[in-house]
Scaffold this motif. Sequence first.
Motif: not given
Length: 186
Positions: A1-15
């Motif tokens: 598992m990796t924890i990282r700073t989110a980016t706007p590119a993560d919007a699909d997965a977060i949504t």
Amino acid sequence: MTIRTATPADADAITAIYAPIVQHTSISFELEVPTVEQMRGRIAQTLQTLPWLVCEDTQGRVNGYVYASKHRERPAYQWSVDTTAYIREDARGQGIGKQLYGELKRILVGLGYCQAFAGIALPNQASVALHESVGFEALGVYRQVGFKHGQWHDVGWWQCSLQSPAQPAVPLKFDALAHHTDVFQA
């Protein structure tokens, strides 16, 4: 598992994680699922001042996320934040929330924040258990404060003391530190 700073590119997965929570539960008081573009904007705006973290599995899929937001507007509240965490349904119960919160709290302390708050729509025993397992303590309940799915819902509030300096400095903005805290192995 990796924890990282989110980016706007993560919007699909977060949504994708957030949408069923908005649609099918009262855990979130949003009535409409934000679009991917709206989520992208939320992420970008948050990262200007506060952390938004994601946890990825070994295949690079986002398992969950956690972020901080301003607690209140008045200047004397500037050392306090509200926190939010959501875990993908098929990834719950694996300790992801604890790991995300551990990293979020570490970063918040480094930025100079002193108190973190979490509002939890009730009932939600899983969220209560997560927050209490990472040091949040129950404060009280706003009774019948939100109306969703045809009924009124209570919101419980929890608080976690991060640090108590006698003379706190103005908290730093996360974007100033983001390059130092980009990826964390969990």
